[in-house]
Write an enzyme that holds these catalytic residues in place. Sequence first.
Site, mmCIF file in Angstrom:
data_model
loop_
_atom_site.group_PDB
_atom_site.id
_atom_site.type_symbol
_atom_site.label_atom_id
_atom_site.label_comp_id
_atom_site.label_asym_id
_atom_site.label_seq_id
_atom_site.Cartn_x
_atom_site.Cartn_y
_atom_site.Cartn_z
ATOM 1 N N ASP A 104 -7.730 -5.382 0.144
ATOM 2 C CA ASP A 104 -8.703 -6.400 -0.673
ATOM 3 C C ASP A 104 -8.062 -8.076 -0.762
ATOM 4 O OD1 ASP A 104 -9.459 -4.795 -2.425
ATOM 5 O OD2 ASP A 104 -8.100 -4.613 -3.816
ATOM 6 N N HIS A 149 1.049 -1.262 0.278
ATOM 7 C CA HIS A 149 -0.061 0.161 -0.150
ATOM 8 C C HIS A 149 0.692 1.045 0.081
ATOM 9 C CE1 HIS A 149 -3.243 2.565 1.103
ATOM 10 N NE2 HIS A 149 -4.125 1.809 0.278
#
Length: 426
Positions: free
Chosen positions: A358, A301
């Site tokens: 996710d 991320h």
Amino acid sequence: MSDSAKLLFNGHEYDLPVIAGTEGETAIDIRKLRAQSQVITLDPGYGNTGSCRSAITFIDGEKGILRYRGYPIEQLAENSDFTEVSYLLIYGHLPNQTELKQFRYDLSHHTLVHEDMRHMFDGYPSSAHPMAILSSMITTLSAFYEDTAENMDLNIIRLLAKVKTIAAFAYKRLKGQPYVYPRNDLSYVGDLLQMLFSFPTERYEVSEVLERALNLVLILHADHEQNCSASTVRMVGSSAANVFASIGAGVCALWGPLHGGANQEVIEMLEQIRDSGENYQAWVNRAKDRDSGFRLMGFGHRVYRNFDPRARILKRAADEVLQELGINDPLLDIAKHLEEVALKDEYFIERQLYPNVDFYSGIIYRAMGLPTNMYTVMFALGRMPGWIAHWREQRHDPDTRINRPRQIYTGAGNRNFLPWYERTQG
Ligand code: CMC
């Protein structure tokens, strides 16, 4: 902390104001830099660029903190539902009883799409990706609802109310099943479930387990400050484009596999791992090899450098949901083992790569019976109030200007045009 910064350049000294946020985040304000000095800043990927001031969401990536309007994500996930969180994000405060009742009423009384628009769903091939349908149908709403200052808040309600009907119709189109119309007696999430999974021929009981799980997943996706899709919404919105057009563009930005499209890719990757018969380390090694073109989807991320709090909540929730539904999904075990091996690997430790939102969400969508190409649509439904909040905040922000970055030109210098018959090279 000092309230200005100095830039020394070409023998000149420039004073740049310093701005601080409520959580101590600090920025050097370069708005006047080019006018004063003729230089610009260069920041591909915008990793160091603040594009606005925003009071919606706070993230501390080092500490794994995520708050909507000041409320920790863990508390909202535990105690709230998606409708209430949507109100919070869009209007800035938790609704009182009257406000919440009115909001729920409004959301359940604007759910129908115009029948002319319903016919448009038939024009898509049943092999269409539902994100293509979702993005274009959201933009199509602007053909039915005029964008005026008086309509602004009503259009926001319309969008939030109708988007779940659009998502469910897109799904039914893919399945070749009859469209199921919305029901006003159900909650927002309950209605979404019945439009997705029921048939006109039988009575549908909303499963409490699924309703709770979906509320949780949508809350966790509801906003994430200036990510790629929210920034797209703001980019388009900065030209004063209407809410439907701006958010239709945001849906397209979300679709990419590096952003919301990753949830579909995660499950497809886990299936590949299952079918390959190779061990986890082999897949982790492949992800470390730049030339392989393979990344561990659902890992890494831009902002989180320690853990993604949403992934932690979802990992636990995936376990609970599967247990409550009595499902034994081998992909959940594969995901957990893969995480374990990756987190011990020097490459992932060094680069601070952790599971993101996710990584586990797809396991829950799978347990609900959704096909993988619907996963990013579910992400989009969750992100809707966030995008709306950003679009609305920007509209009311006196600092808003049309977004227009500059560039460093690296192309050819001035040259003269030659007719084609005189050209010896391209
Ligand atoms: N697998 C293997 N290596 C990775 C991964 C990964 N998933 N993610 C990052 N890296 C490596 C990357 O190769 C680079 O290595 P090096 O320094 O040797 O060049 C380093 O880690 C930094 O990566 P980056 O691409 O510069 O980082 P970024 O901040 O630009 O990208 C990201 C963030 C999320 C796009 C990236 O981590 C990624 O591609 N992850 C997989 C896709 C994914 O799961 N996306 C969903 C993001 S969370 C939900 C959302 O907000 O949409």
